[in-house]
Design a protein around this motif. Structure first.
Motif, mmCIF file in Angstrom:
data_model
loop_
_atom_site.group_PDB
_atom_site.id
_atom_site.type_symbol
_atom_site.label_atom_id
_atom_site.label_comp_id
_atom_site.label_asym_id
_atom_site.label_seq_id
_atom_site.Cartn_x
_atom_site.Cartn_y
_atom_site.Cartn_z
ATOM 1 N N SER A 19 10.790 -9.234 -3.520
ATOM 2 C CA SER A 19 11.897 -9.660 -4.385
ATOM 3 C C SER A 19 12.054 -8.634 -5.506
ATOM 4 C CB SER A 19 11.601 -11.045 -4.973
ATOM 5 O OG SER A 19 10.529 -10.952 -5.905
ATOM 6 N N GLY A 20 13.177 -8.674 -6.197
ATOM 7 C CA GLY A 20 13.401 -7.789 -7.344
ATOM 8 C C GLY A 20 12.316 -7.933 -8.398
ATOM 9 N N PRO A 21 11.979 -9.187 -8.805
ATOM 10 C CA PRO A 21 10.911 -9.355 -9.795
ATOM 11 C C PRO A 21 9.556 -8.819 -9.300
ATOM 12 C CG PRO A 21 12.251 -11.331 -9.696
ATOM 13 C CD PRO A 21 12.703 -10.444 -8.565
ATOM 14 N N GLU A 22 9.284 -8.922 -7.989
ATOM 15 C CA GLU A 22 8.029 -8.371 -7.458
ATOM 16 C C GLU A 22 8.021 -6.847 -7.577
ATOM 17 O OE1 GLU A 22 6.648 -11.652 -4.083
ATOM 18 O OE2 GLU A 22 8.029 -10.059 -3.492
ATOM 19 N N VAL A 23 9.140 -6.200 -7.247
ATOM 20 C CA VAL A 23 9.230 -4.741 -7.359
ATOM 21 C C VAL A 23 9.026 -4.316 -8.820
ATOM 22 C CG1 VAL A 23 10.778 -2.728 -7.130
ATOM 23 C CG2 VAL A 23 10.671 -4.439 -5.301
ATOM 24 N N ASP A 24 9.640 -5.065 -9.735
ATOM 25 C CA ASP A 24 9.474 -4.764 -11.164
ATOM 26 C C ASP A 24 8.008 -4.896 -11.584
ATOM 27 O OD1 ASP A 24 12.200 -4.350 -11.334
ATOM 28 O OD2 ASP A 24 12.621 -6.311 -12.244
ATOM 29 N N ALA A 70 0.861 -15.099 -5.084
ATOM 30 C CA ALA A 70 0.561 -13.668 -4.991
ATOM 31 C C ALA A 70 1.615 -12.995 -4.117
ATOM 32 C CB ALA A 70 -0.825 -13.476 -4.394
ATOM 33 N N ILE A 71 1.723 -11.686 -4.220
ATOM 34 C CA ILE A 71 2.685 -10.955 -3.395
ATOM 35 C C ILE A 71 2.228 -10.907 -1.943
ATOM 36 C CG2 ILE A 71 3.722 -8.679 -2.968
ATOM 37 C CD1 ILE A 71 3.878 -8.340 -6.032
ATOM 38 N N THR A 72 0.955 -10.553 -1.708
ATOM 39 C CA THR A 72 0.471 -10.425 -0.324
ATOM 40 C C THR A 72 -0.314 -11.644 0.160
ATOM 41 O OG1 THR A 72 -1.688 -9.429 -0.799
ATOM 42 C CG2 THR A 72 0.227 -7.921 -0.681
ATOM 43 N N ILE A 97 0.844 -1.199 0.000
ATOM 44 C CA ILE A 97 0.000 0.000 0.000
ATOM 45 C C ILE A 97 0.882 1.252 0.000
ATOM 46 C CG2 ILE A 97 -1.609 1.375 1.405
ATOM 47 C CD1 ILE A 97 -2.846 -1.400 2.273
ATOM 48 N N LEU A 98 1.899 1.265 0.859
ATOM 49 C CA LEU A 98 2.798 2.420 0.930
ATOM 50 C C LEU A 98 3.548 2.607 -0.389
ATOM 51 C CD1 LEU A 98 4.288 2.046 4.527
ATOM 52 C CD2 LEU A 98 2.703 3.815 3.723
ATOM 53 N N TYR A 99 4.036 1.509 -0.951
ATOM 54 C CA TYR A 99 4.818 1.600 -2.181
ATOM 55 C C TYR A 99 3.947 2.064 -3.358
ATOM 56 C CZ TYR A 99 8.415 0.461 -5.638
ATOM 57 O OH TYR A 99 9.346 0.527 -6.652
ATOM 58 N N LEU A 100 2.761 1.478 -3.499
ATOM 59 C CA LEU A 100 1.847 1.905 -4.570
ATOM 60 C C LEU A 100 1.474 3.384 -4.400
ATOM 61 C CD1 LEU A 100 -0.512 -1.207 -4.808
ATOM 62 C CD2 LEU A 100 1.100 -0.426 -6.566
ATOM 63 N N LEU A 118 -3.797 -3.047 -6.211
ATOM 64 C CA LEU A 118 -3.490 -4.186 -5.330
ATOM 65 C C LEU A 118 -3.944 -5.491 -5.985
ATOM 66 C CD1 LEU A 118 -4.590 -2.629 -1.925
ATOM 67 C CD2 LEU A 118 -2.248 -3.319 -2.522
ATOM 68 N N PHE A 119 -5.173 -5.473 -6.500
ATOM 69 C CA PHE A 119 -5.727 -6.652 -7.167
ATOM 70 C C PHE A 119 -4.833 -7.087 -8.332
ATOM 71 C CE2 PHE A 119 -8.094 -7.621 -11.095
ATOM 72 C CZ PHE A 119 -8.391 -8.949 -10.837
ATOM 73 N N TYR A 120 -4.544 -6.158 -9.246
ATOM 74 C CA TYR A 120 -3.736 -6.517 -10.411
ATOM 75 C C TYR A 120 -2.342 -6.992 -10.006
ATOM 76 C CZ TYR A 120 -7.134 -5.037 -13.891
ATOM 77 O OH TYR A 120 -8.247 -4.955 -14.682
ATOM 78 N N THR A 121 -1.755 -6.343 -9.022
ATOM 79 C CA THR A 121 -0.417 -6.728 -8.578
ATOM 80 C C THR A 121 -0.418 -8.161 -8.043
ATOM 81 O OG1 THR A 121 0.138 -4.432 -8.078
ATOM 82 C CG2 THR A 121 1.468 -6.114 -7.022
#
Length: 185
Positions: free
Chosen positions: A108-113, A50-52, A14-17, A36-39
């Protein structure tokens, strides 16, 4: 595979988005829901998880994390985030504003990308546009309001079949008819 919701990762996401979207005039609570949904769902499609790991529910305006409201409230109490209300056209926009920097070591790096690419994909889309886009997602279309949307529904396509796929289907249909006719003898 069963994934457990990670509230800490949700807070950081949430903070990063919110940080990445600071200069997007259309960024508000509805757009946050959809980002959030799309991520999470695209991460499931791309990485197998999923990330979260949050549960997303089918709501009339599209998919949304079930625990978003209590998480946002806890973030406001902790001084991590504030919400600014402002007029946006004929609607009121509730804009999440980060007070602290997101802890990117949670990703992870790929998640940030992936997170960055999702923000870029929907840059300058307004709440109505991104909500409408989320309505094309089969998992939301098949969901019952308030029901959890399984992550695996991102793996189901809803494109029209190719001519080759149609021919194969007709051949299988004929084969199935013959097999069923034979089983009644």
């Amino acid at each position: 595979k069963q994934q457990h919701p990670d509230d800490d990762k949700l807070r950081e996401l949430i903070l990063y988005l919110s940080t990445l979207s600071e200069n997007d005039p259309n960024f508000g609570a509805t757009k946050l829901n959809k980002l959030l949904f799309y991520t999470d769902f695209l991460a499931y499609q791309k990485f197998g998880s999923a990330i979260t790991g949050q549960e997303y529910q089918a709501l009339p305006q599209g998919p949304a994390p079930k625990r978003l409201k209590p998480i946002i409230e806890s973030m406001k109490r902790a001084g991590d985030l504030r919400q600014v209300r402002r007029k946006s056209g004929r609607f009121e926009q509730i804009r999440p504003v980060p007070i602290r920097t997101a802890n990117l070591s949670k990703f992870s790096g790929p998640e940030v990308d992936l997170i960055s690419s999702v923000v870029q994909r929907f840059w300058n889309w307004n709440a109505a546009q991104i909500s409408t886009e989320s309505h094309f997602f089969l998992g939301w279309q098949l969901g019952i309001q308030g029901e959890t949307i399984p992550y695996s529904t991102i793996l189901i396509g809803n494109r029209k079949p190719t001519e080759a796929e149609k021919r194969k289907g007709r051949a299988l249909q004929k084969f199935a008819r013959e097999a069923l006719a034979g089983s009644h003898r």
